[in-house]
Design a protein around this motif. Structure first.
Motif, short mmCIF file in Angstrom:
data_model
loop_
_atom_site.label_atom_id
_atom_site.label_comp_id
_atom_site.label_asym_id
_atom_site.label_seq_id
_atom_site.Cartn_x
_atom_site.Cartn_y
_atom_site.Cartn_z
N MET A 160 -2.44 5.26 8.16
CA MET A 160 -3.01 4.20 7.34
C MET A 160 -1.87 3.29 6.89
O MET A 160 -0.82 3.78 6.48
CB MET A 160 -3.70 4.78 6.11
CG MET A 160 -4.61 5.96 6.37
SD MET A 160 -6.15 5.45 7.12
CE MET A 160 -6.93 4.62 5.74
N LEU A 161 -2.09 2.00 6.97
CA LEU A 161 -1.12 1.05 6.44
C LEU A 161 -1.69 0.47 5.16
O LEU A 161 -2.71 -0.23 5.17
CB LEU A 161 -0.85 -0.07 7.44
CG LEU A 161 0.08 -1.19 6.95
CD1 LEU A 161 1.46 -0.65 6.61
CD2 LEU A 161 0.18 -2.32 7.97
N GLU A 162 -1.06 0.79 4.05
CA GLU A 162 -1.47 0.23 2.76
C GLU A 162 -0.66 -1.03 2.51
O GLU A 162 0.57 -0.96 2.37
CB GLU A 162 -1.21 1.24 1.63
CG GLU A 162 -1.93 2.56 1.75
CD GLU A 162 -3.40 2.45 1.38
OE1 GLU A 162 -3.83 1.35 1.00
OE2 GLU A 162 -4.10 3.48 1.49
N GLN A 163 -1.32 -2.17 2.49
CA GLN A 163 -0.62 -3.40 2.13
C GLN A 163 -0.35 -3.36 0.64
O GLN A 163 -1.24 -3.12 -0.17
CB GLN A 163 -1.47 -4.62 2.47
CG GLN A 163 -0.79 -5.95 2.14
CD GLN A 163 -1.71 -7.12 2.44
OE1 GLN A 163 -2.39 -7.15 3.47
NE2 GLN A 163 -1.74 -8.09 1.54
N LEU A 164 0.91 -3.57 0.25
CA LEU A 164 1.32 -3.50 -1.15
C LEU A 164 1.67 -4.88 -1.68
O LEU A 164 2.10 -5.76 -0.93
CB LEU A 164 2.54 -2.59 -1.31
CG LEU A 164 2.45 -1.17 -0.76
CD1 LEU A 164 3.79 -0.45 -0.94
CD2 LEU A 164 1.34 -0.39 -1.44
#
Length: 289
Positions: A160-164
């Motif tokens: 999963m890529l969590e955009q921060l």
């Protein structure tokens, strides 16, 4: 198979993991259109030059940056391509950190990352390494003409890529933080008891979007020519005299296993603010319907 939003590779050290990015969520949204009530014709929108008052064709519309009032720099596609940082098709890992150290306020949006063609082994290797170390990978990536901060984590064997958000995008809380208040021991003990009485395990499927369901029912009723009745006002009962009374009543209600509602109490000024806030909320809800 969903359509990828972006393709590139995860880069850490000398290792590259080809990946494809997919949307991770599908929000419950009913899409409405603006139409002419008289004949149900869609309402169109034109790009109009404010100086000439005339529509502007698409080939004459350009992106521009206003560097001072009324002064612009025109930008074309080549300019944006030149501005791309090195490795703009890569998710460039810079650090590995414990997940619990990232404050949830930084999380902006979630994406799935699936393996690219022939990348199953190196993809699985990264998944296993992150799972074994209980770490997330902090990275930077470029998408839609912007550089983003991200965190790679594993869920059900998938990256999963969590955009921060960047740190300077988080607003300070100094101006909205409440002034220091004296909290009595009995008040605190009662509040803790109320919180503990509602403690349970996290089960996301327990929570349903009831507003969307009611809105769909209203749409179906109108489609069939039925009258849609406004929801009855909720009887909130008599307001408690003070904060302690509100806490006690809430604890007793929780013990009886009834649905819990936010306690409304405290000093008169507190009750007044709660009442006005409730009225505003109900008013905006009616407007949304």
């Amino acid at each position: 198979m969903p359509r990828p939003l972006w393709s590139g590779s995860i880069s850490f050290g000398l290792v590259h993991v080809p990946v494809r990015m997919y949307s991770a969520v599908r929000e419950h949204k009913l899409h409405f259109h603006f139409v002419h009530e008289k004949d149900s014709s869609p309402i169109g929108y034109q790009k109009v030059c404010k100086a000439e008052g005339k529509p502007v064709p698409d080939d004459e519309v350009v992106k521009a940056f206003e560097y001072t009032k009324g002064k612009y720099v025109f930008m074309d596609d080549e300019d944006f391509e030149q501005a791309q940082v090195e490795g703009y098709k890569a998710i460039d890992v810079t650090d590995f950190v414990p997940a619990e150290e990232i404050d949830p306020i930084y999380f902006a949006k979630t994406y799935f990352l699936g393996p690219g063609d022939g990348a199953e082994k190196v993809y699985s290797l990264l998944v296993q390494a992150l799972e074994d170390t209980d770490l997330v990978a902090v990275a930077k990536f470029v998408m839609r003409e912007r550089q983003h901060l991200g965190a790679l984590r594993v869920r059900d064997g998938v990256l999963m890529l969590e955009q921060l958000f960047f740190a300077d995008e988080i607003q300070p809380v100094d101006e909205i933080k409440p002034s220091k208040q004296r909290i009595g021991k009995e008040e605190l003990a009662m509040a803790r008891q109320l919180v503990e009485s509602g403690t349970t395990t996290w089960k996301p499927e327990r929570y349903k979007d009831t507003y969307q369901a009611e809105l769909k029912s209203a749409i179906e009723a109108k489609r069939k020519g039925k009258e849609v009745h406004r929801a009855a006002e909720v009887d909130e009962g008599e307001e408690p005299i003070d904060l302690m009374e509100a806490l006690r009543a809430s604890v007793q209600q929780a013990k009886r296993g009834r649905p819990r509602k936010a306690a409304r109490g405290g000093a008169r000024a507190t009750r007044s603010r709660a009442t006005s806030s409730s009225r505003r909320s109900r008013g905006s809800g009616r407007a949304a319907r």
